[in-house]
Design an enzyme around this catalytic site. Structure first.
Site, PDB file in Angstrom:
ATOM      1  N   CYS A  82      14.325   4.824  -0.491  1.00  0.00           N
ATOM      2  CA  CYS A  82      13.013   5.290  -0.032  1.00  0.00           C
ATOM      3  C   CYS A  82      13.125   6.772   0.346  1.00  0.00           C
ATOM      4  O   CYS A  82      14.036   7.165   1.080  1.00  0.00           O
ATOM      5  CB  CYS A  82      12.592   4.458   1.177  1.00  0.00           C
ATOM      6  SG  CYS A  82      11.106   5.082   2.009  1.00  0.00           S
ATOM      7  N   CYS A  85      12.644   6.888   4.551  1.00  0.00           N
ATOM      8  CA  CYS A  85      13.612   6.335   5.520  1.00  0.00           C
ATOM      9  C   CYS A  85      14.982   6.036   4.921  1.00  0.00           C
ATOM     10  O   CYS A  85      15.888   5.637   5.639  1.00  0.00           O
ATOM     11  CB  CYS A  85      13.035   5.091   6.184  1.00  0.00           C
ATOM     12  SG  CYS A  85      13.069   3.602   5.164  1.00  0.00           S
ATOM     13  N   CYS A 130       7.893   0.041   1.078  1.00  0.00           N
ATOM     14  CA  CYS A 130       9.180  -0.060   1.758  1.00  0.00           C
ATOM     15  C   CYS A 130       9.027  -0.967   2.974  1.00  0.00           C
ATOM     16  O   CYS A 130       8.138  -0.762   3.807  1.00  0.00           O
ATOM     17  CB  CYS A 130       9.632   1.332   2.177  1.00  0.00           C
ATOM     18  SG  CYS A 130      11.085   1.334   3.251  1.00  0.00           S
ATOM     19  N   CYS A 133       9.830   1.467   6.529  1.00  0.00           N
ATOM     20  CA  CYS A 133       8.906   2.479   7.053  1.00  0.00           C
ATOM     21  C   CYS A 133       7.460   2.216   6.633  1.00  0.00           C
ATOM     22  O   CYS A 133       6.543   2.875   7.131  1.00  0.00           O
ATOM     23  CB  CYS A 133       9.322   3.870   6.614  1.00  0.00           C
ATOM     24  SG  CYS A 133       9.075   4.195   4.855  1.00  0.00           S
ATOM     25  N   CYS A 153       6.286  -0.742 -11.020  1.00  0.00           N
ATOM     26  CA  CYS A 153       5.896   0.591 -11.474  1.00  0.00           C
ATOM     27  C   CYS A 153       5.864   1.513 -10.256  1.00  0.00           C
ATOM     28  O   CYS A 153       5.001   1.381  -9.394  1.00  0.00           O
ATOM     29  CB  CYS A 153       4.520   0.478 -12.132  1.00  0.00           C
ATOM     30  SG  CYS A 153       3.929   2.021 -12.823  1.00  0.00           S
TER      31      CYS A 153
HETATM   32 ZN   LIG Z   1      11.062   3.578   3.808  1.00  0.00          ZN
END
Ligand SMILES: [Zn+2]
Length: 173
Positions: A82, A85, A130, A133, A153
């Protein structure tokens, strides 16, 4: 408003076009063995930690222009984390060329993503983000290749690629 009142209100709301249905965030077991606990941080927290383009995708659910991400053409071994984070989200083994101009994967790393239905198009589609976060990553469709038949995607700008030769970065919050 009390948090509990707000949550029960959300659960009983009817689903209307244009509304998103959120699944309540809980801790999840990540494939690496760590427990992913959702961060309770305002979106503004990440403003100075990611680029403006990444922030718009992650926290305003914008979509990057197709073909704009260099990660679309990356196939080296490594891990996609990510951009906000640094939670590991995808493995290079699960990446494939979908021809859409967005980095595409057949599956995420187990325990890394939360999902919700959205109705921004006429038909419902599944948004994913995610699990740590809450940053928006992309949408999942059922027209992918084996083994899962899924196409995750993803916006490339919402990811960072860590080559297999590099150590994964520490999670940040
Ligand atoms: Zn994250």
């Amino acid at each position: 408003m009390k948090r509990r009142t707000l949550l029960s209100g959300l659960i009983t709301l009817p689903l209307l076009p244009g509304m998103a249905r959120f699944s309540l965030a809980e801790s999840m077991e990540h494939e690496t063995g760590m427990t992913v606990t959702p961060l309770d941080l305002p979106h503004s927290h990440w403003r100075d930690k990611v680029s403006a383009e990444a922030w718009n995708v992650l926290f305003e659910e914008a979509t990057e222009r197709a073909g704009s991400s260099p990660l679309d053409k990356v196939y080296e071994p490594g891990t996609y984390v990510c951009a906000a984070c640094y939670l590991p989200l995808f493995r290079s083994e699960d990446k494939y060329d979908s021809g859409t101009g967005w980095p595409s994967f057949t599956q995420p790393i187990e325990g890394s993503m939360g999902t919700k239905q959205d109705f921004k198009l006429i038909w419902p589609r599944t948004e994913y983000h995610c699990a740590r976060c809450g940053g928006h990553q992309g949408h999942v469709f059922n027209d992918g290749p084996p083994p899962t038949g899924q196409r995750w995607c993803n916006n490339g700008v919402a990811l960072r690629f860590i080559p297999a030769t590099d150590a994964l970065p520490e999670l940040r919050s």
